[in-house]
Design an enzyme around this catalytic site. Structure first.
Site, PDB file in Angstrom:
ATOM      1  N   SER A  48      29.020  46.335  34.981  1.00  0.00           N
ATOM      2  CA  SER A  48      29.756  45.229  34.056  1.00  0.00           C
ATOM      3  C   SER A  48      29.209  43.944  33.426  1.00  0.00           C
ATOM      4  O   SER A  48      27.849  43.819  34.646  1.00  0.00           O
ATOM      5  CB  SER A  48      31.080  44.871  35.079  1.00  0.00           C
ATOM      6  OG  SER A  48      31.523  43.950  34.115  1.00  0.00           O
ATOM      7  N   CYS A  67      45.937  36.113  42.614  1.00  0.00           N
ATOM      8  CA  CYS A  67      45.820  35.489  41.623  1.00  0.00           C
ATOM      9  C   CYS A  67      45.805  35.501  40.603  1.00  0.00           C
ATOM     10  O   CYS A  67      46.865  34.313  40.076  1.00  0.00           O
ATOM     11  CB  CYS A  67      46.073  33.935  43.300  1.00  0.00           C
ATOM     12  SG  CYS A  67      46.594  33.997  44.589  1.00  0.00           S
TER      13      CYS A  67
END
Length: 397
Positions: free
Chosen positions: A205, A330
């Site tokens: 990536s 989160c």
């Protein structure tokens, strides 16, 4: 803001930004790169140059690289594409992964399981290490495995794995199985090489190596059959349809070239930062460092803070000017314990207390020192809040 969350994403390198902007600002490069006319072929030339740069950075040939929209898509194309191609030829298409792979890999595993294929999970020890003997045992016990996916570096712990050695185990124990490695967190931090590692498939990536978001790559051994997971056009030799993002791909090429050429000096810098972090954190009461200190990328510290809620500590650090990541997921607002830390044998409470601190080439030692200086007061505050909440709960009960 002191940015200490490089495993989530790295800041765009100014040199890479210049490349992206130059492509976006060049009217000659705005044509569709699949068009046969001159402007289209000029855009195509930009893509092919970037393909050569990214492939060369990981020891591959340009024809062995397919551009994707990121690492997660590369994982999907590798695992689902390879498994479905195996199934079409009547070969076993079951999958073996570790218990601590990236969610993109685990999501593919669940998808294959829904399609009726076996998913075999390889456990890890308390530091997140893989046992080569257990890998061999599982491969011999499960002839239905046709594909193995092992991350080169863990996204939460910063562990680095001897992929070449693990691939040798696969070749000896299941000679016909294909091997994929998610190298998204490894590239630019440790040496990464498709053929030296004897891999069939490898994912990358751009935004983890100071490139733009929205572009990644799947490396695949020449001649390997992959079933497409997206449909609509012949781009990327039929493996990945859709008009290519020329500017983003150009930026990926620039970022990959820089990551390969500067890897050693970046590594020296980040290892010094991580060493200081480990020493400073270990001196604080109630702090436990997770992961493998000996075999690691040298960019990441995952630490548990006893008596703290990780999400609350993260928020307090954010308000104090520090960007870090929690061990829990989160990003979606969830405070569920990290599956990676649970796989290490931590209790849910201990897993929820963890933070991931990850540094990069532009992180300064002053950023680390400032974090270590701020933590004692913040830990007292967060632990005090947790204690007060416990007393309120007792009074209500």
């Amino acid at each position: 803001m002191r940015y200490l969350d490089h495993n989530a994403s790295t800041p765009l390198d100014p040199r890479v930004r210049d490349v992206v902007i130059s492509v976006l600002g060049d009217d000659r490069l705005q044509a569709n790169p699949s068009s046969v006319h001159g402007p289209g072929q000029q855009a195509r030339a930009v893509i092919e140059r970037a393909r050569r740069l990214v492939a060369a950075a990981v020891g591959a040939a340009p024809l062995e690289l397919t551009f994707t929209a990121g690492g997660s898509e590369a994982d999907n194309l590798a695992i689902l594409g390879a498994a479905r191609a195996l199934r079409a030829t009547g070969r076993p298409a079951g999958l073996l992964t570790t218990a601590i792979e990236h969610p993109a890999v685990l999501g593919c595993a669940r998808a294959l399981e829904r399609e009726g294929h076996a998913w075999v999970r390889l456990g890890v020890d308390g530091r997140g290490r893989v046992d080569a003997g257990e890998l061999a045992m599982l491969l011999r016990a499960h002839p239905e495995i046709g594909l193995v996916s092992l991350a080169a570096a863990n996204h939460e712990l910063g562990n680095a794995y001897d992929i070449a050695a693990l691939v040798r185990v696969v070749r000896e124990s299941a000679p016909r199985a294909l091997v994929h490695s998610d190298a998204v967190q490894a590239f630019g931090k440790i040496p990464v090489d498709l053929h030296a590692w004897d891999l069939d498939l490898m994912s990358l990536s751009a935004h983890k190596v100071h490139g733009p978001k929205g572009v990644g790559a799947l490396l695949h051994r020449r001649g390997l059959a992959l079933a497409p997971v997206l449909f609509g056009g012949p781009q990327e030799r039929g493996r990945r349809p859709g008009s290519e993002a020329v500017a983003l791909i150009a930026g990926f090429g620039a970022a990959a070239e820089l990551a390969a050429s500067e890897r050693e000096i970046r590594q020296l810098h980040t290892r010094a930062l991580v060493d200081r972090l480990r020493v400073g954190l270990a001196a604080l009461p109630g702090v436990t460092i997770h992961g493998d200190r000996e075999r690691c990328t040298g960019t990441t510290v995952n630490a548990g803070f006893a008596g703290c809620d990780g999400l609350l500590l993260l928020i307090n650090l954010d308000l104090a000017g520090f960007a870090v990541s929690a061990g829990a997921a989160c990003a979606s607002g969830s405070n569920e314990p990290s599956p990676v830390l649970l796989a290490l044998g931590l209790t849910p409470a201990a897993a929820r207390s963890a933070l991931r601190i990850s540094v990069g080439k532009d992180t300064a030692m002053d950023d680390v020192e400032a974090l270590l200086a701020a933590l004692p007061e913040l830990l007292t505050r967060v632990r005090g809040a947790a204690l007060a909440a416990d007393w309120r709960a007792l009074e209500v009960s």
